[in-house]
Design a protein around this motif. Structure first.
Motif, PDB file in Angstrom:
ATOM      1  N   VAL A 182       0.657  -0.869  -0.352  1.00 33.92           N
ATOM      2  CA  VAL A 182      -0.389   0.229   0.085  1.00 33.92           C
ATOM      3  C   VAL A 182       0.528   1.036   0.173  1.00 33.92           C
ATOM      4  CG1 VAL A 182      -1.384   0.598   1.599  1.00 33.92           C
ATOM      5  CG2 VAL A 182      -1.894  -1.070   0.923  1.00 33.92           C
ATOM      6  N   PRO A 183       0.607   2.275  -1.079  1.00 33.46           N
ATOM      7  CA  PRO A 183       2.040   3.575  -0.904  1.00 33.46           C
ATOM      8  C   PRO A 183       1.755   4.174   0.326  1.00 33.46           C
ATOM      9  CG  PRO A 183      -0.065   3.388  -2.966  1.00 33.46           C
ATOM     10  CD  PRO A 183      -0.213   1.798  -2.467  1.00 33.46           C
ATOM     11  N   ILE A 184       2.548   5.012   0.735  1.00 36.97           N
ATOM     12  CA  ILE A 184       2.752   5.462   2.401  1.00 36.97           C
ATOM     13  C   ILE A 184       1.795   6.659   1.579  1.00 36.97           C
ATOM     14  CG2 ILE A 184       4.404   7.575   1.143  1.00 36.97           C
ATOM     15  CD1 ILE A 184       3.841   5.942   4.638  1.00 36.97           C
ATOM     16  N   GLU A 185       1.670   7.057   0.432  1.00 37.44           N
ATOM     17  CA  GLU A 185       0.345   8.387  -0.198  1.00 37.44           C
ATOM     18  C   GLU A 185      -1.230   7.879   0.877  1.00 37.44           C
ATOM     19  OE1 GLU A 185       4.501   9.319  -2.330  1.00 37.44           O
ATOM     20  OE2 GLU A 185       2.801   7.797  -1.564  1.00 37.44           O
ATOM     21  N   ALA A 186      -1.433   6.638   0.318  1.00 36.49           N
ATOM     22  CA  ALA A 186      -2.680   6.086   0.661  1.00 36.49           C
ATOM     23  C   ALA A 186      -2.757   6.268   2.119  1.00 36.49           C
ATOM     24  CB  ALA A 186      -2.650   5.390  -0.256  1.00 36.49           C
ATOM     25  N   ILE A 187      -2.120   5.522   2.334  1.00 41.52           N
ATOM     26  CA  ILE A 187      -2.067   5.430   4.022  1.00 41.52           C
ATOM     27  C   ILE A 187      -2.462   7.067   4.706  1.00 41.52           C
ATOM     28  CG2 ILE A 187      -0.797   4.578   6.681  1.00 41.52           C
ATOM     29  CD1 ILE A 187       0.796   2.614   4.410  1.00 41.52           C
ATOM     30  N   VAL A 188      -1.573   7.609   4.607  1.00 39.93           N
ATOM     31  CA  VAL A 188      -1.332   9.260   5.087  1.00 39.93           C
ATOM     32  C   VAL A 188      -2.887   9.422   4.705  1.00 39.93           C
ATOM     33  CG1 VAL A 188      -0.492  11.256   4.647  1.00 39.93           C
ATOM     34  CG2 VAL A 188       1.145   9.613   5.302  1.00 39.93           C
ATOM     35  N   SER A 189      -3.654   9.789   3.766  1.00 42.95           N
ATOM     36  CA  SER A 189      -4.513  10.591   3.533  1.00 42.95           C
ATOM     37  C   SER A 189      -5.907   9.189   4.151  1.00 42.95           C
ATOM     38  CB  SER A 189      -4.741  10.254   1.786  1.00 42.95           C
ATOM     39  OG  SER A 189      -5.998  10.525   0.955  1.00 42.95           O
ATOM     40  N   THR A 190      -5.876   8.037   3.895  1.00 42.77           N
ATOM     41  CA  THR A 190      -6.283   7.246   4.700  1.00 42.77           C
ATOM     42  C   THR A 190      -6.969   8.068   5.751  1.00 42.77           C
ATOM     43  OG1 THR A 190      -6.567   5.397   2.939  1.00 42.77           O
ATOM     44  CG2 THR A 190      -7.419   4.969   5.527  1.00 42.77           C
ATOM     45  N   LEU A 191      -5.491   8.019   6.382  1.00 45.59           N
ATOM     46  CA  LEU A 191      -5.620   8.353   8.474  1.00 45.59           C
ATOM     47  C   LEU A 191      -6.020   9.974   8.807  1.00 45.59           C
ATOM     48  CD1 LEU A 191      -1.883   7.059   9.511  1.00 45.59           C
ATOM     49  CD2 LEU A 191      -4.585   6.092  10.536  1.00 45.59           C
ATOM     50  N   ASP A 192      -5.761  10.107   7.108  1.00 41.49           N
ATOM     51  CA  ASP A 192      -6.298  12.158   8.011  1.00 41.49           C
ATOM     52  C   ASP A 192      -7.972  12.211   7.109  1.00 41.49           C
ATOM     53  OD1 ASP A 192      -3.788  12.841   8.238  1.00 41.49           O
ATOM     54  OD2 ASP A 192      -3.686  13.576   5.664  1.00 41.49           O
ATOM     55  N   ASN A 193      -7.684  11.005   6.747  1.00 37.90           N
ATOM     56  CA  ASN A 193      -9.305  11.361   6.069  1.00 37.90           C
ATOM     57  C   ASN A 193     -10.092  10.635   7.533  1.00 37.90           C
ATOM     58  OD1 ASN A 193      -9.061  12.342   3.635  1.00 37.90           O
ATOM     59  ND2 ASN A 193      -9.124  10.428   2.747  1.00 37.90           N
ATOM     60  N   THR A 194     -10.103   9.769   7.649  1.00 40.98           N
ATOM     61  CA  THR A 194     -10.457   9.164   9.700  1.00 40.98           C
ATOM     62  C   THR A 194     -10.768  10.347  10.213  1.00 40.98           C
ATOM     63  OG1 THR A 194     -10.023   7.215   8.809  1.00 40.98           O
ATOM     64  CG2 THR A 194     -10.699   7.286  10.846  1.00 40.98           C
ATOM     65  N   ILE A 195      -9.622  10.620  10.433  1.00 43.61           N
ATOM     66  CA  ILE A 195      -9.454  11.694  11.537  1.00 43.61           C
ATOM     67  C   ILE A 195     -10.657  13.060  11.432  1.00 43.61           C
ATOM     68  CG2 ILE A 195      -7.838  13.471  12.570  1.00 43.61           C
ATOM     69  CD1 ILE A 195      -5.476  10.878  12.743  1.00 43.61           C
ATOM     70  N   LYS A 196      -9.973  13.522  10.233  1.00 43.73           N
ATOM     71  CA  LYS A 196     -11.629  14.930   9.545  1.00 43.73           C
ATOM     72  C   LYS A 196     -12.578  14.318   9.815  1.00 43.73           C
ATOM     73  CE  LYS A 196      -8.146  16.721   5.916  1.00 43.73           C
ATOM     74  NZ  LYS A 196      -8.443  17.050   4.671  1.00 43.73           N
ATOM     75  N   GLU A 197     -13.108  12.782   9.985  1.00 37.80           N
ATOM     76  CA  GLU A 197     -14.497  12.385   9.994  1.00 37.80           C
ATOM     77  C   GLU A 197     -14.663  12.193  11.710  1.00 37.80           C
ATOM     78  OE1 GLU A 197     -17.727   8.523   9.199  1.00 37.80           O
ATOM     79  OE2 GLU A 197     -15.301   8.518   8.127  1.00 37.80           O
ATOM     80  N   ILE A 198     -13.809  11.379  12.470  1.00 32.75           N
ATOM     81  CA  ILE A 198     -13.687  11.131  13.419  1.00 32.75           C
ATOM     82  C   ILE A 198     -14.208  13.516  14.557  1.00 32.75           C
ATOM     83  CG2 ILE A 198     -12.640  11.415  15.993  1.00 32.75           C
ATOM     84  CD1 ILE A 198     -11.182   8.722  14.361  1.00 32.75           C
ATOM     85  N   THR A 199     -13.358  13.977  13.990  1.00 31.61           N
ATOM     86  CA  THR A 199     -13.395  15.575  14.428  1.00 31.61           C
ATOM     87  C   THR A 199     -14.729  15.831  14.039  1.00 31.61           C
ATOM     88  OG1 THR A 199     -11.127  15.589  14.189  1.00 31.61           O
ATOM     89  CG2 THR A 199     -11.923  17.660  14.218  1.00 31.61           C
ATOM     90  N   SER A 200     -14.677  16.030  12.971  1.00 27.30           N
ATOM     91  CA  SER A 200     -16.328  16.676  12.207  1.00 27.30           C
ATOM     92  C   SER A 200     -17.593  16.144  13.353  1.00 27.30           C
ATOM     93  CB  SER A 200     -16.440  16.449  11.363  1.00 27.30           C
ATOM     94  OG  SER A 200     -17.815  16.584  10.320  1.00 27.30           O
ATOM     95  N   LYS A 201     -17.203  14.756  13.425  1.00 22.77           N
ATOM     96  CA  LYS A 201     -18.927  14.106  14.290  1.00 22.77           C
ATOM     97  C   LYS A 201     -18.387  14.777  15.906  1.00 22.77           C
ATOM     98  CE  LYS A 201     -19.512   9.632  11.960  1.00 22.77           C
ATOM     99  NZ  LYS A 201     -18.808   8.496  11.379  1.00 22.77           N
ATOM    100  N   LYS A 202     -17.460  15.023  16.473  1.00 20.48           N
ATOM    101  CA  LYS A 202     -17.511  14.860  17.473  1.00 20.48           C
ATOM    102  C   LYS A 202     -17.327  16.433  17.822  1.00 20.48           C
ATOM    103  CE  LYS A 202     -13.271  15.814  21.149  1.00 20.48           C
ATOM    104  NZ  LYS A 202     -11.934  15.517  21.871  1.00 20.48           N
TER     105      LYS A 202
END
Length: 212
Positions: A182-202
């Motif tokens: 899995v490309p490191i860029e894809a990992i970083v993007s997925t983690l960023d999107n997940t954190i943004k989603e959690i932050t938005s719900k919070k």
């Protein structure tokens, strides 16, 4: 030759190396003294007892309040006011070790701390300069406080081991994903999107705090 190049060239000379070594030695010595002062402040209630006594006639103060009028407080009080930054650093170090994060405020952040029935906020503001501040805080409000008794005994908070285990698991999952192609860029993007989603719900939830 610009200023940076001149400094680098000077550092290559015997005299420059000697000055650098002296500076490093002095810096290490100062940091050691500072660390020992913080350790001492975190090992007993003396400083908080002074804070309690010093604020009998005030609800808040900053370490720059008497900067231009040092004669308005006693020498011993002035010395303790100057130690407010060390007290904050001690609280901050314990908090980081226990995954307790500061509460953001305009231009800075603060922690809520208590000792028995004495509650307060200790924080930092960074604008044109750095200022450390203290505010009294009521324990009757539904807010979280760090118990200074925990700091004195170096108590590890109940959830620290669980958090460490979860973070180790997350780290291993990331490593496994990368090693599987899995490309490191894809990992970083997925983690960023997940954190943004959690932050938005919070942020959408009602802002309530539960006492520890």
């Amino acid at each position: 030759m610009n200023a940076a190049e001149k400094i680098l060239k000077d550092m290559e000379t015997p005299e420059g190396k000697a000055r650098m070594n002296k500076w490093v030695e002095e810096y290490i010595a100062k940091e050691k003294v500072k660390s020992e002062k913080i350790k001492s402040m975190m090992s007993n209630t003396a400083y908080i007892e002074w804070l309690n006594q010093f604020t009998q006639d005030k609800d808040e103060f900053s370490d720059d309040d008497w900067l231009y009028f040092p004669e308005k407080i006693s020498e011993s009080d002035r010395e303790n006011v100057e130690k407010l930054c060390l007290f904050y650093e001690g609280i901050d170090k314990y908090s980081q070790q226990n995954y307790i994060y500061p509460i953001p405020c305009e231009f800075g952040n603060f922690y809520r701390v208590k000792l028995n029935d004495f509650g307060f906020e200790i924080g930092i503001l960074v604008e044109q300069g750095t200022v450390f501040f203290f505010n009294k805080a009521s324990l009757e409000d539904d807010k979280k406080f760090i118990d200074f008794n925990d700091i004195i005994i170096g108590k590890k908070q109940d959830n620290v081991d669980q958090i460490n285990a979860t973070l180790d698991s997350l780290s291993n999952m990331v490593i496994t994903a990368y090693e599987s192609g899995v490309p490191i860029e894809a990992i970083v993007s997925t983690l960023d999107n997940t954190i943004k989603e959690i932050t938005s719900k919070k942020e959408d939830k009602p802002k309530t705090l539960v006492r520890k």
